[in-house]
Scaffold this motif. Structure first.
Motif, PDB file in Angstrom:
ATOM      1  N   PRO A 129       0.810  -1.231   0.000  1.00 57.11           N
ATOM      2  CA  PRO A 129       0.000   0.000   0.000  1.00 57.11           C
ATOM      3  C   PRO A 129       0.835   1.270   0.000  1.00 57.11           C
ATOM      4  O   PRO A 129       0.403   2.298  -0.523  1.00 57.11           O
ATOM      5  N   GLY A 130       2.036   1.235   0.579  1.00 57.35           N
ATOM      6  CA  GLY A 130       2.890   2.413   0.600  1.00 57.35           C
ATOM      7  C   GLY A 130       4.072   2.290  -0.338  1.00 57.35           C
ATOM      8  O   GLY A 130       5.100   2.964  -0.137  1.00 57.35           O
ATOM      9  N   GLY A 131       3.937   1.477  -1.379  1.00 46.57           N
ATOM     10  CA  GLY A 131       5.040   1.228  -2.283  1.00 46.57           C
ATOM     11  C   GLY A 131       4.981   2.039  -3.562  1.00 46.57           C
ATOM     12  O   GLY A 131       3.982   2.681  -3.892  1.00 46.57           O
ATOM     13  N   ALA A 173       1.685   3.413  -6.018  1.00 41.75           N
ATOM     14  CA  ALA A 173       1.609   4.856  -6.285  1.00 41.75           C
ATOM     15  C   ALA A 173       1.540   5.124  -7.785  1.00 41.75           C
ATOM     16  O   ALA A 173       0.799   6.007  -8.236  1.00 41.75           O
ATOM     17  N   ARG A 225      -1.949   4.158  -9.029  1.00 42.84           N
ATOM     18  CA  ARG A 225      -2.928   5.175  -8.620  1.00 42.84           C
ATOM     19  C   ARG A 225      -2.824   6.408  -9.508  1.00 42.84           C
ATOM     20  O   ARG A 225      -3.849   6.988  -9.910  1.00 42.84           O
ATOM     21  N   ARG A 268      -5.406  -3.540  -3.218  1.00 40.17           N
ATOM     22  CA  ARG A 268      -4.857  -2.345  -3.865  1.00 40.17           C
ATOM     23  C   ARG A 268      -5.706  -1.965  -5.084  1.00 40.17           C
ATOM     24  O   ARG A 268      -6.028  -0.801  -5.296  1.00 40.17           O
ATOM     25  N   THR A 323       9.311   3.982   1.706  1.00 36.67           N
ATOM     26  CA  THR A 323       8.234   3.047   1.399  1.00 36.67           C
ATOM     27  C   THR A 323       7.954   2.162   2.606  1.00 36.67           C
ATOM     28  O   THR A 323       8.618   2.279   3.650  1.00 36.67           O
ATOM     29  N   ASP A 324       6.995   1.253   2.465  1.00 37.52           N
ATOM     30  CA  ASP A 324       6.665   0.343   3.563  1.00 37.52           C
ATOM     31  C   ASP A 324       7.852  -0.516   3.982  1.00 37.52           C
ATOM     32  O   ASP A 324       7.919  -0.974   5.118  1.00 37.52           O
ATOM     33  N   THR A 366       9.250  10.359  -1.856  1.00 38.77           N
ATOM     34  CA  THR A 366       7.997   9.649  -1.634  1.00 38.77           C
ATOM     35  C   THR A 366       7.652   8.819  -2.868  1.00 38.77           C
ATOM     36  O   THR A 366       8.069   9.150  -3.983  1.00 38.77           O
ATOM     37  N   PRO A 367       6.885   7.745  -2.685  1.00 41.68           N
ATOM     38  CA  PRO A 367       6.426   6.985  -3.851  1.00 41.68           C
ATOM     39  C   PRO A 367       5.692   7.845  -4.864  1.00 41.68           C
ATOM     40  O   PRO A 367       5.810   7.638  -6.073  1.00 41.68           O
TER      41      PRO A 367
END
Length: 245
Positions: A10-12, A16, A19, A40, A186-187, A207-208
């Protein structure tokens, strides 16, 4: 239609990018090796597919499913690599690598990209259009880290593949570029990696979403005259010889 690999975290970076592509109006399929990819995809209204991209048969099944569900792949973002859920390989100097661990790094960090590019290129050539964005790393093409020679070798190989594809397929409307992230939060980032990011000229890790913005441009129609190049996204870290105390 855009396919993004390695998008399960989710935080990768992969998620990103997926999305960002979906927000830009693309029909998107996300893939990863575990069922979390379905969560996701649901978040952004995308298709999802579980596949181990080190296996050519599963890659072929992935592309068949994507074409049946969303149509031919026009944009391919190869983000899968670095680590695989459930498998960690200890860092070590080059002479310490076993054949199995070396092969694991090659399979995960270069073969996945090769398998997906090989599967995507015939369809892109038939359409006369394609965008391939390979997520590599500054490690290998630009810098090196003790104990990461296998990873660095594989990531450097991605840049060579990127240039070869750009050369061989440019007249068929296909571009191929690589994004080289530096320290990105990232995660999976360790505290040591976050501290390294804080010593960049930017004063923080990336950030991603910042990596995704670069991938989105390279995946766009507007980037039609950008091919065979590498885009470093590292907060200026590779510019400085002295990197903190």
């Amino acid at each position: 239609m855009a396919l993004v690999t390695g998008a399960g975290a989710p935080g990768g970076i992969g998620f990103a990018i997926g999305r960002a592509l979906a927000a830009a109006g693309a029909r998107v399929c996300l893939t990863a090796t575990t069922p979390r990819i379905h969560d996701r995809a649901a978040e952004i209204g995308a298709m999802s597919h579980i596949a181990d991209l080190t296996d050519p048969a599963q890659v072929a099944a992935l592309f068949a499913a994507v074409e049946a569900g969303l149509g031919p792949v026009e944009v391919l973002v190869n983000n899968a690599g670095m680590v695989q859920s459930g498998r960690r390989v200890k860092r070590q100097a080059l002479a310490g690598w076993s054949d199995a661990d070396w092969a694991h790094h090659m399979a995960l960090n270069i073969n996945t990209t090769f398998h997906c590019c090989r599967a995507a290129l015939p369809g892109m050539a038939a359409q006369g259009y394609g965008r391939i964005v390979n997520i590599s790393s500054v490690t290998g093409p630009v810098v090196a880290i003790d104990g990461s020679s296998a990873y660095a070798t594989a990531k450097a190989a991605i840049t060579g593949m990127t240039r070869s594809i750009a050369l061989e397929y440019g007249r068929q409307g296909i571009t191929c570029n690589a994004v080289l992230p530096g320290w990105i939060a990232t995660d999976s980032s360790s505290p040591k990696e976050i501290r390294a990011g804080q010593r960049t000229p930017a004063g923080r890790p990336g950030t991603p979403a910042e990596v995704a913005a670069c991938a989105l441009f390279l995946a766009s129609e507007e980037a039609s005259y950008v091919t065979g190049t590498t885009l470093v996204v590292d907060g200026g870290n590779t510019l400085q010889e002295m990197k903190g105390a």
